[in-house]
Write a protein that holds these residues in place. Sequence first.
Motif, short mmCIF file in Angstrom:
data_model
loop_
_atom_site.label_atom_id
_atom_site.label_comp_id
_atom_site.label_asym_id
_atom_site.label_seq_id
_atom_site.Cartn_x
_atom_site.Cartn_y
_atom_site.Cartn_z
N ARG A 12 0.83 -1.21 0.00
CA ARG A 12 0.00 0.00 0.00
C ARG A 12 0.87 1.26 0.00
N GLN B 32 2.29 1.76 -3.44
CA GLN B 32 1.27 2.29 -4.34
C GLN B 32 1.06 3.78 -4.13
N TYR C 169 1.66 6.82 -6.81
CA TYR C 169 0.59 7.76 -7.11
C TYR C 169 1.07 9.20 -6.90
#
Length: 100
Positions: free
Chosen positions: A79, A82, A86
């Motif tokens: 997570r 990610q 982003y």
Amino acid sequence: MLNAFDLYGQQESFVEIAKYANSTQEFYEGLGFIYMELINFVKGEGELESDLDKVFFMLKNMSRLKTLPRILNSDVFQRFFQLTRYAKLTKEERLNPPLH
């Protein structure tokens, strides 16, 4: 957050900030700061032993990581990876993600 991690054995990477206003009187009981100097964290991927090691490795190397190393293969690190990917996107890329 650091209370959940064992800091012993990591002293070479930490700097404890004095909690004294002067050499004899404590500024505030129970107040103290510990800073991690990432430049002093020199463990490689194969040397990571604890979750704290993994967190510091990720923080120090995230700008260079193209893929998530196998040793960091957990839900939390996936997570986090990610989110960093982003954050690198431009505004246009965020508004118009590529279709897969």
